[in-house]
Design an enzyme around this catalytic site. Structure first.
Site, PDB file in Angstrom:
ATOM      1  CG  ASP A 158     -23.351  43.685 -47.556  1.00  0.00           C
ATOM      2  OD1 ASP A 158     -24.301  43.866 -46.765  1.00  0.00           O
ATOM      3  OD2 ASP A 158     -22.932  44.570 -48.322  1.00  0.00           O
ATOM      4  CG  ASP A 361     -27.334  45.863 -43.480  1.00  0.00           C
ATOM      5  OD1 ASP A 361     -27.084  45.024 -44.369  1.00  0.00           O
ATOM      6  OD2 ASP A 361     -26.645  46.886 -43.320  1.00  0.00           O
TER       7      ASP A 361
END
Length: 481
Positions: A158, A361
């Site tokens: 992440d 992201d």
């Protein structure tokens, strides 16, 4: 929209082949493969050795790179769900995540917690990564060893979070994960952080219990993890990184699925790249395997080897109000070889207050663009694909096509223009199957938030390079080989 076109060929219940042709780039032909959803489960097999392994199945001659596999290898229980249901769940989770990121950016709040000390220098290292599709997750998982002796587990990869955490026994409440829950009492390198220590004081929301430092991380979708703040050894295919500050979670609730925890790769002081930055030169890269590819390997790499020679780079932009996210300067889009004039750089500007901007992201699936930019992009694509039969909207997608019964269609090219870098997307990165009946949708969405997010569907197949030392982010096409 004449000129550049992408020829997309597919056979339902078989491979989808996409080739690029252009009057100005006749030599440029790119062949990609993806699978309709019904074939996805059939083509992916469960490999118990991979599930329980320590990375020994990887190429022994390449010390810097580990294989990436599709996450359908992680949990055979996922085969009980239909591909359609898994995809719907993925989009639902994706909407939660995108909203949470936008809300956080609007509030100018810092993601995660503050970090421990970086580690001294050493050689490059790497870790395996898989896609979370079969778990209903748009995220990708990385497989690393935790503790001494190392216990290999899957953790969410992440770039939008900083804190590193893992589920730990004894569990007050733990969600179901693929691997056994980590037991810190069986690790000789596990060390709790003392209450009042400098490391504990770096936590934004730390607390104390019986002289032990406690952490808590909450996410915008309501998920949270609570437990002991500690330091532990992480192992990346034989390379040990000692004294990594991480949360040992005894109460972990919400929409977490499959993985044992999370490896935070953000820019904040608690993230793994910051903690271990001196060791690998503050450089890392990943290539996200296609959401519907088979178990073809790819890699997550740390160190000088992470920087691809074929990458095109754009400068990283600093948001002084929000240090976690990787901001870049997006200047526009081209569709069918022509710049979309209504998509101006000002639509993506990061202002002095820290609002707006564009981030890259790994955990968000579908790219979200500010509403005016999305509408202009969508309308340009619709015009270029006007000969295709339209299909009803699907979930957040408002531009879908019925391609059933066809063997070949032409769709306009899509190029993302960043400052200093033009990234031409393969057709499978923006026209994706959403069912087994030949329905394909344009995989972008609009947002009323001022923050735009480049999601992982658009990143698939590229090696995405995070060169923090050089303050730049790069994209290398066909980077998963």
């Amino acid at each position: 929209m004449e000129g550049k076109t992408i020829s997309l060929s597919f056979l339902l219940l078989s491979l989808l082949a996409i080739s690029v042709s252009s009057t100005s780039l006749q030599y440029h032909t790119l062949l990609l493969h993806s699978l309709p959803l019904t074939q996805l489960q059939k083509s992916l097999h469960f490999d118990a050795q991979l599930l329980s392994g320590d990375g020994s199945d990887l190429d022994p001659d390449n010390a810097l790179s580990l294989q990436l596999h599709h996450v359908d290898l992680v949990s055979p229980s996922s085969f009980n769900a239909t591909p359609h249901a898994l995809f719907k769940l993925r989009l639902q989770r994706d909407a939660y995540r995108a909203k949470a990121i936008s809300d956080l950016a609007s509030a100018n709040a810092t993601v995660g917690r503050r970090a421990g000390k970086p580690h001294p220098g050493g050689r490059d290292f790497s870790s395996s990564v898989v896609s979370g599709l079969s778990q209903g997750s748009g995220e990708y998982f990385t497989r690393i060893g935790v503790g001494t002796p190392s216990k290999y587990v899957y953790m969410v990869l992440d770039t939008g979070s900083d804190v590193v955490w893992i589920q730990c026994s004894p569990c007050k409440k733990c969600y179901t994960q693929s691997d056994p829950v980590f037991d810190p009492s069986k690790s000789s390198s596990f060390l709790g952080v003392a209450c009042g220590s400098p490391l504990c004081r770096r936590l934004d929301s730390g607390s104390c219990n019986r002289k032990k430092c406690l952490y808590q991380v909450s996410y915008g979708d309501g998920s949270f993890t609570v437990g002991d703040f500690s330091t532990e050894t992480l192992t990346f295919r034989g390379t040990r990184v000692n004294n990594v500050a991480l949360g040992c979670g005894h109460d972990n609730e919400g929409l977490f699925v499959g993985a044992a925890g999370l490896l935070g790769l953000g820019r904040g002081r608690l993230s793994f790249p910051t903690q271990a930055g001196r060791r690998f030169g503050r450089k890392f890269s990943y290539c996200l395997v296609d959401r519907s590819a088979s178990s073809k390997p790819s890699y997550l790499v740390f160190g000088e080897s992470a920087v691809s020679r074929t990458a095109v780079f754009t400068p990283l932009v600093k948001n002084p109000k929000l240090d976690t996210f990787y901001y870049v300067e997006l200047t526009g889009f081209s569709v069918g070889g022509a710049r979309v004039p209504a998509i101006r750089p000002s639509l993506f500007k990061l202002d002095a207050a820290g609002d707006g901007g564009v981030i890259v992201d790994s955990g968000t699936s579908v790219t979200r663009l500010t509403r005016p930019a999305y509408v202009a992009l969508r309308d340009a694509f619709r015009m270029g694909a006007k000969d295709l039969k339209r299909a009803p909207d699907f979930s957040l997608f408002d531009t879908c096509f019925d391609l059933s019964g066809k063997t070949e269609v032409k769709v306009p090219t899509v190029v993302m223009h960043f400052r200093g870098a033009d990234v031409s997307l393969p057709a499978s990165n923006y026209l994706i199957p959403v069912d087994s009946d030949g329905t394909f949708c344009f995989a972008f969405a609009g947002t009323m938030s001022g923050l735009s997010i480049i999601g992982n569907i658009q990143q698939q197949g590229f090696r995405v390079v995070f060169d923090l030392a050089g303050n730049r982010l790069g994209f290398a096409p066909r980077g998963c080989a």
